[in-house]
Design a protein around this motif. Structure first.
Motif, PDB file in Angstrom:
ATOM      1  N   TRP A 152       0.827  -1.205   0.000  1.00  0.00           N
ATOM      2  CA  TRP A 152       0.000   0.000   0.000  1.00  0.00           C
ATOM      3  C   TRP A 152       0.871   1.268   0.000  1.00  0.00           C
ATOM      4  N   CYS A 153       1.975   1.257   0.748  1.00  0.00           N
ATOM      5  CA  CYS A 153       2.873   2.419   0.766  1.00  0.00           C
ATOM      6  C   CYS A 153       3.476   2.646  -0.623  1.00  0.00           C
ATOM      7  N   ILE A 154       3.860   1.560  -1.276  1.00  0.00           N
ATOM      8  CA  ILE A 154       4.423   1.658  -2.627  1.00  0.00           C
ATOM      9  C   ILE A 154       3.364   2.183  -3.589  1.00  0.00           C
ATOM     10  N   LEU A 155       2.127   1.730  -3.433  1.00  0.00           N
ATOM     11  CA  LEU A 155       1.038   2.221  -4.275  1.00  0.00           C
ATOM     12  C   LEU A 155       0.835   3.718  -4.091  1.00  0.00           C
ATOM     13  N   GLU A 156       0.885   4.202  -2.844  1.00  0.00           N
ATOM     14  CA  GLU A 156       0.731   5.640  -2.609  1.00  0.00           C
ATOM     15  C   GLU A 156       1.843   6.431  -3.301  1.00  0.00           C
ATOM     16  N   ILE A 157       3.070   5.931  -3.232  1.00  0.00           N
ATOM     17  CA  ILE A 157       4.186   6.610  -3.919  1.00  0.00           C
ATOM     18  C   ILE A 157       3.941   6.610  -5.427  1.00  0.00           C
TER      19      ILE A 157
END
Length: 186
Positions: A152-157
């Protein structure tokens, strides 16, 4: 204030609004009768606490306390891993918050997933992720030891880069990595 985009409300946490500089920094009575800024501290229900940040499960009541924000009025989108130590995240956010207050003379207004995603309607809220990211002035990455391992953090980036693509709006707060807070994979 009821701002919407594609018939969906833009939300931000409250308790992070503009205070009168006389009240905030000088402790004096404001002499401007037209002043629109706050002259009293926000009520506790208008912000979130360290204990609420530490909760590792969604709390729909936090969403109830958030308020609508306007496009461009939200100071930061806070990106974090729910698996990083909450004390470290809290400390990182507080350091950033203090620096923000020193620079702008007011509390920051932030988009924080725990408060701004309706946990009872997650799919609807998540479809607006590009809008939420674009509505914020900064993408504040709270990067702990698990941040880059969380999809999810990678998706936000990724969405930030695709929707905003302005590296001047990216700010990273690296959290202290210690043997106690490193998640090991076997």
């Amino acid at each position: 204030n009821g701002s919407t985009m594609d018939m969906r409300a833009i939300r931000a946490t409250f308790g992070t609004t503009k205070y009168c500089s006389y009240f905030l920094t000088r402790g004096q009575q404001c002499s401007n009768p037209q002043c629109l800024y706050l002259h009293a501290l926000a009520a506790p229900e208008d912000s979130f606490t360290k204990e609420e940040l530490a909760e590792n499960k969604p709390n729909p009541l936090l969403f109830e306390r958030s308020v609508h924000g306007t496009f461009g009025d939200i100071d930061a989108f806070i990106s974090h891993s729910w698996h990083d130590p909450s004390d470290d995240k809290w400390d990182g956010i507080q350091i950033w918050r203090e620096q923000f207050k020193m620079k702008y003379g007011r509390e920051p207004r932030v988009w924080f997933d725990k408060c701004c995603i309706d946990q009872l309607s997650i799919d609807d809220s998540l479809m607006c992720l590009p809008v939420h990211l674009a509505a914020c002035k900064k993408f504040l990455m709270i990067a702990g030891s698990t941040y880059t391992s969380r999809i999810w953090c990678i998706l936000e980036i990724f969405v930030f880069l695709a929707a905003v693509n302005d590296m001047s709006r990216l700010e990273c707060i690296p959290l202290q990595v210690t043997p106690e807070n490193v998640e090991t994979k076997v």
